[in-house]
Design a protein around this motif. Structure first.
Motif, mmCIF file in Angstrom:
data_model
loop_
_atom_site.group_PDB
_atom_site.id
_atom_site.type_symbol
_atom_site.label_atom_id
_atom_site.label_comp_id
_atom_site.label_asym_id
_atom_site.label_seq_id
_atom_site.Cartn_x
_atom_site.Cartn_y
_atom_site.Cartn_z
ATOM 1 N N GLU A 257 -0.338 -1.714 23.118
ATOM 2 C CA GLU A 257 -1.622 -1.159 22.694
ATOM 3 C C GLU A 257 -1.509 0.235 22.090
ATOM 4 O O GLU A 257 -2.506 0.781 21.606
ATOM 5 C CB GLU A 257 -2.590 -1.168 23.879
ATOM 6 N N ASP A 867 -6.056 -6.772 26.136
ATOM 7 C CA ASP A 867 -6.117 -8.149 25.633
ATOM 8 C C ASP A 867 -6.437 -9.142 26.744
ATOM 9 O O ASP A 867 -7.256 -10.050 26.558
ATOM 10 C CB ASP A 867 -4.782 -8.518 24.976
ATOM 11 N N ALA A 868 -5.799 -8.994 27.894
ATOM 12 C CA ALA A 868 -6.041 -9.915 29.008
ATOM 13 C C ALA A 868 -7.474 -9.795 29.502
ATOM 14 O O ALA A 868 -8.125 -10.804 29.812
ATOM 15 C CB ALA A 868 -5.065 -9.639 30.142
ATOM 16 N N ARG A 870 -10.176 -8.803 27.764
ATOM 17 C CA ARG A 870 -11.065 -9.397 26.761
ATOM 18 C C ARG A 870 -11.023 -10.932 26.836
ATOM 19 O O ARG A 870 -12.065 -11.596 26.810
ATOM 20 C CB ARG A 870 -10.648 -8.944 25.360
ATOM 21 N N PHE A 871 -9.823 -11.489 26.910
ATOM 22 C CA PHE A 871 -9.666 -12.944 26.945
ATOM 23 C C PHE A 871 -10.342 -13.525 28.190
ATOM 24 O O PHE A 871 -11.046 -14.539 28.122
ATOM 25 C CB PHE A 871 -8.174 -13.289 26.931
ATOM 26 N N TYR A 893 -4.123 -13.862 32.818
ATOM 27 C CA TYR A 893 -4.072 -13.805 31.363
ATOM 28 C C TYR A 893 -3.085 -12.747 30.879
ATOM 29 O O TYR A 893 -2.588 -12.831 29.749
ATOM 30 C CB TYR A 893 -5.469 -13.575 30.787
ATOM 31 N N ARG A 894 -2.784 -11.765 31.703
ATOM 32 C CA ARG A 894 -1.689 -10.859 31.344
ATOM 33 C C ARG A 894 -0.369 -11.640 31.343
ATOM 34 O O ARG A 894 0.479 -11.447 30.478
ATOM 35 C CB ARG A 894 -1.603 -9.688 32.324
ATOM 36 N N CYS A 897 -0.074 -13.427 28.218
ATOM 37 C CA CYS A 897 0.422 -12.544 27.153
ATOM 38 C C CYS A 897 1.949 -12.473 27.187
ATOM 39 O O CYS A 897 2.611 -12.463 26.135
ATOM 40 C CB CYS A 897 -0.151 -11.138 27.304
ATOM 41 N N THR A 958 -11.214 -20.137 24.049
ATOM 42 C CA THR A 958 -10.090 -19.668 24.872
ATOM 43 C C THR A 958 -9.265 -20.842 25.392
ATOM 44 O O THR A 958 -8.040 -20.767 25.450
ATOM 45 C CB THR A 958 -10.594 -18.816 26.044
ATOM 46 N N MET A 1003 -7.506 -11.285 21.203
ATOM 47 C CA MET A 1003 -6.425 -10.415 21.668
ATOM 48 C C MET A 1003 -5.869 -9.644 20.470
ATOM 49 O O MET A 1003 -4.802 -9.969 19.941
ATOM 50 C CB MET A 1003 -5.317 -11.244 22.327
#
Length: 1193
Positions: A257, A867-868, A870-871, A893-894, A897, A958, A1003
């Motif tokens: 990021e 990103d995780a 938001r997803f 969700y991390r 990624c 998703t 993401m």
């Protein structure tokens, strides 16, 4: 004497810091090298203050600050104090972690941090001011380990070395540290088994020992730590991030990021002008415009904001990638009450002054000063979330442009008679001295007698009781018994009401009752609103202090006696109650009724208490002359545009709420008794002419509005037919309700009424939470139609409300309010606790919140990344009205990624250095079946994402992306193609490139990082960022369908990791032939021992198989008999079935009660219905599973 409990370890940063600070104290504390008594404190360092009733300070920073302040070592003024705090944070958060690390890679990071320090010290002897401060002590102690034990070219850092030697040779440092010499050679430190570490613990520095132990913990697979990798390549803000260096071994949000957002912003990717000459030129792709729900200027992000912005940014990025002229307009609300309260508290805290001490003009200047210093915090947080807003168009509702629009809107609506003056009941906060809107009133539900804290009262006040007392009927011994939850309001009673059909009171028609505390005679009125079956069937009427009673008073023309002033003191009442505080009068009135023998009883009574969300005061209905908006015609229009389809509200289950509000709308009170806000441009007229009688405040005829005082004077002179010199004007002191300026936000931001609105007004979409459907959405629709003749947007999408994992509302007192930045960067449990300490909660609430945090986050919140988060928020939007957010799912969700990261790295190695993709994605005719299958799955994912965005079905998006990357590309395609051909490489590239573009709106950071490493299809393709590449369309990839849907069968066995035989029952011989041809691939992917195609009935399929439907042409039978304990599985499922049936029985009993529909809030009813539906679905699946297992037995 104060006592300092401290560790005896020579290199413990937490101990050395307060020890050196203590040396600067005029009266140093007594030092004790042992743990403090358990009843005093739980950790060291701890400072017990003498003569303060046992006050204890804990934590290195807090203790050190106290000691350093006593020795005047925390700075000479506020600015220096702030600088010292910054250096304390630098020492603890930046220098200490790298100074204590063992890894080789950390040495470079240490050198980077020390170089930054070196540059700071070029022209300074000390860090802050002209002498040693706590800043020097903290940073020097943090740097102790490198200087004592590690050779990292420190002598090349001339300024740091000079400053360090100056510090450690101060008398106070020498007393604690002794003589320090610079290390010439690094001390070898190798992690050893724990016994060895313990044996050498006294020889090695404290932090190094701790790190050795930490490394051993990391070695255990079940305690695998998340990798933290930082981006350390110097990149000026706005410049493109380095993408030539190799990707790190694993995904780390901090690395991914870094640097991207400022580059996106500088490149102008977020502006509607990007890629086109003029925004006003027609775009065949269309225009997408959405304005942000303006957050309060006082606010900081919570998870509700994060959800709003995750959804809005996904939509904005999707429309932008589709080639539309795209604008997401940012803005901030001036938040009248909230901002005024913050600045008033600041004034009192820092200068012991009230706003009245300053005066209105000076106070407004103070608010602007605060806004300019602190007001853009939430903008920085929005950028951290990746929000692709056009920041050059950011608006503040008190900006000149928007303020002019607010003034113009008021004047136009006032001249039309839509805004008028009236004296009515309002929600009054005695603490704020202002009317407040319904959304600022919290409904506190009480089940029984409850004591609540009220501002301005030392003792808690009793609520949740019903007091019964009697009124004597005039001229007789008869009495009428009434009951109330607010006994003090009986002082303002002007009638008693009964139902017209109540036979018990027919003989009292035309009679009066006598007020016990004054000579007031009150009529007994007959009104349909009275419930004959409640209590005695008789109701006291207080028209000036109750909304229902107000309407009764209007109907029967009763006197309106106001018994409260703006501060909550009693007026217009007889002694001894005159001048009493309202809740002190509550006790006094009760006692007086008892003394007269007219008190009957007190009993528990469930009730809802209105509480001001800003001040926590009890809200009082109070009669005040205010400005109102006549909403009847506007409300009808707002209902009609939804009924006829001009405005679409999604999901449609909110339509009932919309029509209920619009069809039964009440006029809107827009006056607020504040100083901060848009002052109402209305003037009260006094005519200095004996022929014109003086007017009253509530008489609208004596009020004029104007863009200036001169314009208002001319209007008044014309109205009263006198010369302007005979007109005196007094501008209304009040300001407008904040929702008034928010209501015109969609067009005021574009310069209405003076500028052209055609390009971006009306907007395309309004996306927000359903909780402000009426307060904001409805008012935008009404005011847009009224002032512009157009709807402000074509669609409204309402997302859910975020709750915690237990389904509870987010509340500071529960400790479950989570800052999304804490989810992004991670935070320890201690860090969460520290946030509570800085809040306004009382000690009992803090302890309750701490327990809640400890229960939900025993190890704190792990770093999940933007990103995780938001997803996860987008994936959660399917849960009806409320979202029960589980941080562990965000962490999942991390890990997704990381899977994505590793897959792309692996795939890029597979592609090879010299790989050149074809000019466009296409089939050449030589693709293998697996190539065609993965392209068909990619095409299906593209189609699902497109339809999902069109329908605002974010879980569908998703799920499609997650399934494609994880289960189809990674788990199947990459496994099948270990020996890869050139055509396979092209297919793989297509999957990577299209798959990243699919994922980009959700993401943005990780997809940008990976996309930048991919080769481009065309040499002339200069698309610099994934966020402005075209979003995938189904025409890009060939849709190939085939038998290979049967790969689904792998799902049946992959969780068990068992190898079984598979019988594929085919509908015809052609399907069986395909199975035969591709049997090896199917066998490999399904972990099967063997694959047997079967045509026709079940006779050739052995007993004991589990069944899965692969497609309409093929059913999979997997032989599980003998591989799992069928009886055990049935027993477990039967127990589960029993639990579900019990839960459903309880729920059905609850919902079947007679008063369920009336007493249970609608939201709870909806949650109950949803829970029952989930249980029914789960029970059906359990029954099916039991039946399948029994067939195998």
């Amino acid at each position: 004497m104060d006592t300092l409990y401290i560790s005896s370890h020579p290199d413990d940063f937490r101990s050395l810091l307060p020890l050196i600070a203590a040396e600067f104290c005029p009266s140093p504390p007594r030092i004790v090298h042992e743990d403090p008594p358990a009843e005093v404190a739980r950790s060291r360092p701890a400072l017990v203050l003498a003569g303060s009733g046992g006050t204890v300070l804990t934590g290195a920073n807090a203790v050190s600050w106290y000691l350093a302040a006593a020795g005047n070592r925390t700075g000479s003024d506020k600015k220096q104090e702030s600088q010292v705090w910054q250096w304390l944070s630098f020492a603890e958060n930046e220098l200490m972690p790298v100074a204590c690390a063992l890894q080789q890679s950390s040495k470079a990071e240490l050198l980077r941090v020390l170089k930054a320090l070196d540059e700071t010290l070029v022209l300074r002897t000390f860090l802050v001011g002209e002498g040693v401060t706590l800043a020097d002590i903290a940073v020097a102690v943090a740097a102790l380990l490198p200087f004592k034990y590690v050779s990292t070219h420190l002598k090349s850092l001339v300024n740091v070395t000079r400053w360090y030697n100056t510090c450690v040779n101060q008398t106070q440092f020498l007393k604690v540290l002794g003589k320090i010499s610079l290390c010439e050679k690094m001390v070898p430190v190798t992690p050893k088994p724990s016994a060895a570490v313990n044996a050498t613990a006294t020889a090695l520095p404290y932090c190094i020992v701790a790190n050795c132990l930490l490394q051993q913990k990391k070695a255990k697979p079940e305690k695998k730590e998340l990798d933290v990798i930082t981006y350390n390549i110097p990149t000026p803000p706005g410049e493109k991030k380095d993408v030539l260096s190799p990707l790190p071994d694993s995904y780390s949000p901090q690395y991914v990021e870094a640097a991207w957002y400022s580059w996106w912003e500088k490149q102008g990717f977020f502006k509607p002008e990007y890629g086109r000459k003029n925004v006003s030129e027609p775009n065949p792709r269309g225009v997408f415009m959405m304005c942000i729900p303006p957050p309060n200027v006082t606010g900081s992000l919570h998870l509700g904001h994060a959800l709003t912005n995750a959804i809005q940014d996904c939509l904005t990025r999707w429309h932008r990638m589709r080639g539309e002229t795209t604008l997401w307009n940012p803005g901030c609300d001036h938040a009248g009450i909230a901002t005024q309260v913050v600045v008033e508290k600041k004034l009192m805290r820092e200068r012991k002054m009230t706003r009245h001490d300053l005066g209105r003009g000076n106070f407004i200047q103070e608010v602007w000063k605060w806004k300019n210093e602190k007001g853009d915090r939430i903008y920085h947080q929005l950028k951290k979330l990746g929000s692709s807003l056009d920041w050059d168009r950011a608006c503040f509702t008190m900006d000149d442009k928007l303020s002019y629009a607010v003034q113009e809107a008021f004047i136009r609506m006032h001249e039309e008679g839509v805004i008028y003056r009236s004296k009515r009941l309002v929600n009054w906060s005695c603490t704020l001295n202002s009317a407040i809107s319904d959304i600022e009133v919290d409904k506190k539900e009480l089940a029984r007698r409850t004591l609540l804290p009220v501002p301005g009262y030392k003792e808690k006040v009793e609520f949740g009781v019903l007091v019964s007392f009697s009124y004597k009927v005039e001229g007789s011994d008869e009495e009428v018994v009434v009951a109330t939850t607010r006994i003090e309001t009986m002082l303002g009673d002007t009638a008693v009401a009964v139902h017209p059909n109540d036979s018990r009171y027919q003989h009292l028609k035309g009679k009066m009752v006598v007020h016990p505390f004054c000579d007031r005679k009150m009529p007994i009125v007959f009104d349909d609103f009275v419930d004959m079956n409640f209590g005695t069937g008789a109701v006291k009427i207080t028209p000036a202090h109750d909304h229902n009673d107000y309407e009764v008073g209007e109907r029967h023309k009763l006197p309106f006696i106001n018994i409260l002033d703006e501060n909550g003191l009693l007026i217009n009442v007889p002694p001894p109650f005159l001048g009493m505080k309202r809740f002190e009068a509550r006790k006094a009135v009760l006692q007086a009724l008892k003394d007269l023998g007219q008190f009957k009883e007190v009993k528990d009574n469930p009730m809802v208490v209105p509480v001001c969300s800003r001040s926590k005061d009890i809200v009082e209905p109070l009669l005040k002359p205010q400005w109102y908006v006549d909403c009847r015609e506007m409300g009808k229009q707002a209902a009609d545009v939804v009924r006829n389809g001009e405005l679409k509200i999604i999901p449609d289950h909110h339509l009932k709420t919309w029509f209920n509000w619009m069809d039964n709308i009440r006029d809107w009170c827009i006056s607020r008794q504040l100083w901060w806000g848009h002052r109402i441009p209305a003037y009260f007229v006094t005519v200095n002419d004996p022929s014109v009688k003086p007017g009253e405040d509530v008489d609208g005829h004596y009020w004029v509005s104007g863009r200036s005082e001169e314009e208002a004077r001319e209007k008044a002179a014309k109205r009263f037919n006198v010369t302007a010199d005979k007109i005196s004007l007094r501008q209304d002191e009040d300001v407008l309700d904040t929702w008034f300026s928010s209501g015109i936000f969609p067009f005021s931001i574009f310069g209405w009424p003076t500028e052209d609105l055609r390009v971006f007004y009306p907007g395309t979409l309004l996306e927000t939470g359903h909780d402000i459907l009426f307060f904001w959405v409805a008012r935008m629709v009404m005011m847009g139609l009224k002032l512009t003749g157009k709807l402000p947007f074509k669609e409204v999408y309402l997302h859910a409300v975020v709750r915690d994992t237990h389904g509870r509302k987010m509340s500071k007192s529960l400790g479950n309010v989570i800052d999304p930045l804490d989810v992004i960067t991670g935070i320890s449990l201690e860090g969460l606790h520290a946030q509570l300490t800085d809040s306004n909660l009382d000690p009992l609430e803090i302890e309750k919140a701490r327990q809640g945090q400890k229960s939900d986050y025993p190890s704190g919140i792990p770093e999940c990344g933007t990103d995780a988060l938001r997803f996860a928020l987008c994936a959660y939007t399917s849960q009806g009205r409320d979202i029960n957010l589980d941080v562990n799912r965000i962490l999942g969700y991390r890990h997704f990624c990381n899977k994505l990261w590793n897959a792309v790295k692996f795939a890029m190695r597979t592609l090879g250095e010299g790989f050149v993709p074809w000019e466009k994605a296409q089939l050449c005719g030589s693709e293998s079946v697996s190539d065609r299958w993965i392209l068909s799955r990619l095409s299906a994912a593209v189609a699902l994402c497109d339809s999902g965005f069109q329908a605002y079905d974010f879980p569908a998006i998703t799920t499609a992306i997650y399934n494609f990357w994880l289960y189809e590309l990674c788990d199947i395609y990459l496994v099948m193609n270990s020996h890869i051909s050139d055509i396979c490489r092209q297919t793989l590239y297509t999957c990577l490139e299209v798959g990243l573009r699919l994922l980009s709106p959700l993401m943005p950071f990780v997809t940008e990082e990976l996309f930048q490493r991919l080769p481009r299809r065309l040499a002339q393709d200069s698309t610099s960022s994934i966020c402005v590449t075209p979003y995938p369309e189904t025409s890009e990839v060939s849709r190939v369908f085939g038998l290979f849907q049967i790969f689904i069968s792998r799902c049946v066995t992959r969780d068990c990791f068992i190898s079984v035989s598979g019988y594929l029952q085919c509908i015809d011989s052609d399907t069986a032939a395909l199975v035969q041809t591709y049997g090896l691939q199917i066998q490999t992917l399904s972990y099967s021992q063997a694959i047997y195609p079967v045509v026709g009935g079940d006779s050739t399929i052995p007993q004991g198989c589990a069944v899965a439907i692969a497609s309409d042409k093929c059913t999979v039978h997997l032989m599980l008999k003998g591989l799992i304990d069928l009886e055990k599985e049935v027993t477990k499922l039967t127990a589960k079935k029993g639990e579900l049936e019990k839960q459903m029985e309880k729920m059905n009993e609850k919902m079947a009660k007679n008063d369920y529909k009336e007493k249970v809030p609608v939201k709870v009813q909806e949650a109950d219905a949803e829970k029952l539906r989930q249980n029914e679905t789960e029970l059906q699946k359990v029954n099916e599973a039991i039946e399948n297992f029994r067939k195998m037995m």
